[in-house]
Design a protein around this motif. Structure first.
Motif, PDB file in Angstrom:
ATOM      1  N   PHE A  61     -17.465  26.560 -20.699  1.00  0.00           N
ATOM      2  CA  PHE A  61     -16.967  25.414 -19.957  1.00  0.00           C
ATOM      3  C   PHE A  61     -16.706  25.809 -18.510  1.00  0.00           C
ATOM      4  N   SER A  62     -16.667  24.800 -17.660  1.00  0.00           N
ATOM      5  CA  SER A  62     -16.338  24.975 -16.257  1.00  0.00           C
ATOM      6  C   SER A  62     -15.023  24.251 -15.996  1.00  0.00           C
ATOM      7  N   TYR A  63     -14.108  24.909 -15.286  1.00  0.00           N
ATOM      8  CA  TYR A  63     -12.790  24.322 -15.078  1.00  0.00           C
ATOM      9  C   TYR A  63     -12.218  24.758 -13.742  1.00  0.00           C
ATOM     10  N   ASP A  64     -11.716  23.777 -12.999  1.00  0.00           N
ATOM     11  CA  ASP A  64     -11.037  24.024 -11.737  1.00  0.00           C
ATOM     12  C   ASP A  64      -9.691  23.304 -11.802  1.00  0.00           C
ATOM     13  N   PRO A  65      -8.568  24.033 -11.874  1.00  0.00           N
ATOM     14  CA  PRO A  65      -7.262  23.383 -11.976  1.00  0.00           C
ATOM     15  C   PRO A  65      -6.942  22.478 -10.789  1.00  0.00           C
ATOM     16  N   GLU A  66      -7.598  22.708  -9.646  1.00  0.00           N
ATOM     17  CA  GLU A  66      -7.376  21.864  -8.474  1.00  0.00           C
ATOM     18  C   GLU A  66      -8.196  20.576  -8.536  1.00  0.00           C
ATOM     19  N   SER A  67      -9.218  20.582  -9.361  1.00  0.00           N
ATOM     20  CA  SER A  67     -10.085  19.401  -9.488  1.00  0.00           C
ATOM     21  C   SER A  67     -10.540  19.277 -10.945  1.00  0.00           C
ATOM     22  N   PRO A  68      -9.603  19.056 -11.873  1.00  0.00           N
ATOM     23  CA  PRO A  68      -9.941  19.089 -13.301  1.00  0.00           C
ATOM     24  C   PRO A  68     -10.933  18.006 -13.728  1.00  0.00           C
ATOM     25  N   ASP A  69     -11.017  16.904 -12.966  1.00  0.00           N
ATOM     26  CA  ASP A  69     -11.970  15.852 -13.338  1.00  0.00           C
ATOM     27  C   ASP A  69     -13.413  16.334 -13.279  1.00  0.00           C
ATOM     28  N   ASP A  70     -13.645  17.450 -12.585  1.00  0.00           N
ATOM     29  CA  ASP A  70     -14.998  17.997 -12.479  1.00  0.00           C
ATOM     30  C   ASP A  70     -15.332  18.953 -13.625  1.00  0.00           C
ATOM     31  N   SER A  71     -14.434  19.091 -14.584  1.00  0.00           N
ATOM     32  CA  SER A  71     -14.655  20.026 -15.686  1.00  0.00           C
ATOM     33  C   SER A  71     -15.816  19.582 -16.566  1.00  0.00           C
ATOM     34  N   SER A  72     -16.416  20.550 -17.240  1.00  0.00           N
ATOM     35  CA  SER A  72     -17.504  20.255 -18.168  1.00  0.00           C
ATOM     36  C   SER A  72     -17.492  21.287 -19.287  1.00  0.00           C
ATOM     37  N   VAL A  73     -18.119  20.935 -20.413  1.00  0.00           N
ATOM     38  CA  VAL A  73     -18.175  21.845 -21.554  1.00  0.00           C
ATOM     39  C   VAL A  73     -19.470  21.627 -22.315  1.00  0.00           C
ATOM     40  N   ASN A  74     -19.993  22.706 -22.874  1.00  0.00           N
ATOM     41  CA  ASN A  74     -21.148  22.609 -23.775  1.00  0.00           C
ATOM     42  C   ASN A  74     -20.943  23.566 -24.933  1.00  0.00           C
ATOM     43  N   VAL A  75     -21.256  23.088 -26.132  1.00  0.00           N
ATOM     44  CA  VAL A  75     -21.056  23.877 -27.348  1.00  0.00           C
ATOM     45  C   VAL A  75     -22.248  23.658 -28.283  1.00  0.00           C
ATOM     46  N   GLY A 127     -18.702  12.859 -24.098  1.00  0.00           N
ATOM     47  CA  GLY A 127     -19.967  13.571 -24.019  1.00  0.00           C
ATOM     48  C   GLY A 127     -20.895  13.159 -25.124  1.00  0.00           C
ATOM     49  N   ASP A 128     -22.068  13.772 -25.116  1.00  0.00           N
ATOM     50  CA  ASP A 128     -23.106  13.472 -26.106  1.00  0.00           C
ATOM     51  C   ASP A 128     -23.026  14.481 -27.246  1.00  0.00           C
ATOM     52  N   LEU A 129     -22.726  13.973 -28.432  1.00  0.00           N
ATOM     53  CA  LEU A 129     -22.653  14.798 -29.639  1.00  0.00           C
ATOM     54  C   LEU A 129     -23.900  14.535 -30.483  1.00  0.00           C
ATOM     55  N   THR A 130     -24.585  15.610 -30.850  1.00  0.00           N
ATOM     56  CA  THR A 130     -25.775  15.496 -31.692  1.00  0.00           C
ATOM     57  C   THR A 130     -25.512  16.148 -33.036  1.00  0.00           C
ATOM     58  N   ILE A 131     -25.579  15.349 -34.085  1.00  0.00           N
ATOM     59  CA  ILE A 131     -25.442  15.810 -35.468  1.00  0.00           C
ATOM     60  C   ILE A 131     -26.486  15.078 -36.298  1.00  0.00           C
ATOM     61  N   HIS A 132     -27.113  15.803 -37.245  1.00  0.00           N
ATOM     62  CA  HIS A 132     -28.026  15.138 -38.176  1.00  0.00           C
ATOM     63  C   HIS A 132     -29.188  14.481 -37.422  1.00  0.00           C
ATOM     64  N   GLY A 133     -29.537  15.066 -36.259  1.00  0.00           N
ATOM     65  CA  GLY A 133     -30.638  14.544 -35.472  1.00  0.00           C
ATOM     66  C   GLY A 133     -30.317  13.290 -34.684  1.00  0.00           C
ATOM     67  N   VAL A 134     -29.052  12.889 -34.657  1.00  0.00           N
ATOM     68  CA  VAL A 134     -28.626  11.668 -33.965  1.00  0.00           C
ATOM     69  C   VAL A 134     -27.665  12.046 -32.839  1.00  0.00           C
ATOM     70  N   THR A 135     -27.883  11.482 -31.666  1.00  0.00           N
ATOM     71  CA  THR A 135     -27.016  11.735 -30.517  1.00  0.00           C
ATOM     72  C   THR A 135     -26.229  10.475 -30.187  1.00  0.00           C
ATOM     73  N   LYS A 136     -24.908  10.635 -30.114  1.00  0.00           N
ATOM     74  CA  LYS A 136     -24.024   9.516 -29.815  1.00  0.00           C
ATOM     75  C   LYS A 136     -22.949   9.960 -28.818  1.00  0.00           C
ATOM     76  N   PRO A 137     -22.471   9.032 -27.979  1.00  0.00           N
ATOM     77  CA  PRO A 137     -21.326   9.381 -27.126  1.00  0.00           C
ATOM     78  C   PRO A 137     -20.046   9.444 -27.950  1.00  0.00           C
ATOM     79  N   VAL A 138     -19.241  10.465 -27.695  1.00  0.00           N
ATOM     80  CA  VAL A 138     -17.990  10.688 -28.420  1.00  0.00           C
ATOM     81  C   VAL A 138     -16.918  11.044 -27.401  1.00  0.00           C
ATOM     82  N   THR A 139     -15.693  10.562 -27.630  1.00  0.00           N
ATOM     83  CA  THR A 139     -14.575  10.884 -26.740  1.00  0.00           C
ATOM     84  C   THR A 139     -13.532  11.699 -27.488  1.00  0.00           C
TER      85      THR A 139
END
Length: 195
Positions: A61-75, A127-139
Motif C-alpha cells: 500500500f501507499s500512504y501519506d499521513p499528510e494526504s491520506p486521501d491519496d492512499s492506495s492498496v493492492n492485495v 476498490g475492485d474486488l475479484t473473486i470467482h472470476g467476477v469483479t465488483k466494487p466493494v467498500t
C-alpha cells in the motif's frame, strides 16, 4: 534580469515539487512476520459460525499521513491457502460448489478511492474486488491502527478493515442454504514495512 529571476523561480518551484510529493511512501505488507491477516466469518445454517482465514497473500500500500486521501492498496490472495480448521470443509469451499479455486486460484483487490474523516483515523476504502472470476466494487471501513519506527530500524504503518460481501454478487450460488449464509464478513489487518 527580470526574465532570469522568473525562470529561476520556476526552476526552483519545479525542483520543490517532487519534495512535496515525496511524503507518500510505499509499504510492503508484512506477511512474512505474520503481522497481517485476512479472515472471514460466515453463518453456519443460522445456528453458529464458520471462521477461517487465508494464509497466503501478498501486496502493498501507499500512504501519506499528510494526504491520506491519496492512499492506495493492492492485495493478491491465494485461495488454496484457505483454512477453516476442517480439511473436508476446506476442500468443499474451494470446490466448484463455491470458490472454484481450480479455475479461479486467486482473489485480488485494487483500491480506487480512499475517503478519510476529519481526524484522519477512520476511512472508507473502495476498490475492485475479484473473486470467482467476477469483479465488483466493494467498500471497506478502515481504521488506522498506528505507525512508527520498529526495533529493527524499519518504519511501519498498520490498518484494519472490514466489510460484508453478498456472495451472489460474485456468482457464488448459496440459494440452497438459509439466508444468513448468503453473505460473508471479511476482517483484514495489514501492517506494512516502508520500502
Amino acid at each position: 534580469m527580470l526574465k532570469k529571476t522568473a525562470l529561476a523561480t520556476l526552476i526552483a518551484a519545479a525542483s520543490a515539487m517532487p519534495l512535496a510529493q515525496a511524503q507518500a511512501a510505499d509499504y510492503k505488507i508484512d506477511t512474512e512476520g505474520q503481522h497481517a491477516f485476512i479472515q472471514f466469518k460466515i453463518s453456519h445454517l443460522g445456528y453458529s459460525y464458520i471462521l477461517g482465514n487465508f494464509k497466503s497473500f501478498d501486496g502493498g500500500f501507499s500512504y501519506d499521513p499528510e494526504s491520506p486521501d491519496d492512499s492506495s492498496v493492492n492485495v493478491t490472495v491465494d485461495l488454496d491457502s484457505l483454512e477453516t480448521n476442517h480439511a473436508e470443509r476446506n476442500k468443499h469451499i474451494l470446490s466448484g460448489d463455491f470458490l472454484n479455486a481450480g479455475e479461479f486460484p486467486q482473489a485480488t483487490f485494487q483500491s480506487t478511492s480512499f475517503d478519510v474523516d476529519d481526524d484522519g483515523e477512520e476511512a472508507e476504502m473502495t476498490g475492485d474486488l475479484t473473486i470467482h472470476g467476477v469483479t465488483k466494487p466493494v467498500t471497506f471501513e478502515v481504521d488506522h491502527i498506528g505507525g512508527g519506527d520498529d526495533p529493527w530500524g524499519g518504519y511501519r504503518q498498520g490498518f484494519e478493515a472490514s466489510t460484508t460481501l453478498d456472495l451472489a454478487d460474485f456468482d457464488i450460488d448459496m440459494s440452497q442454504f438459509p439466508e444468513p449464509m448468503h453473505s460473508v464478513e471479511l476482517y483484514i489487518v495489514l501492517e506494512g514495512i516502508r520500502q
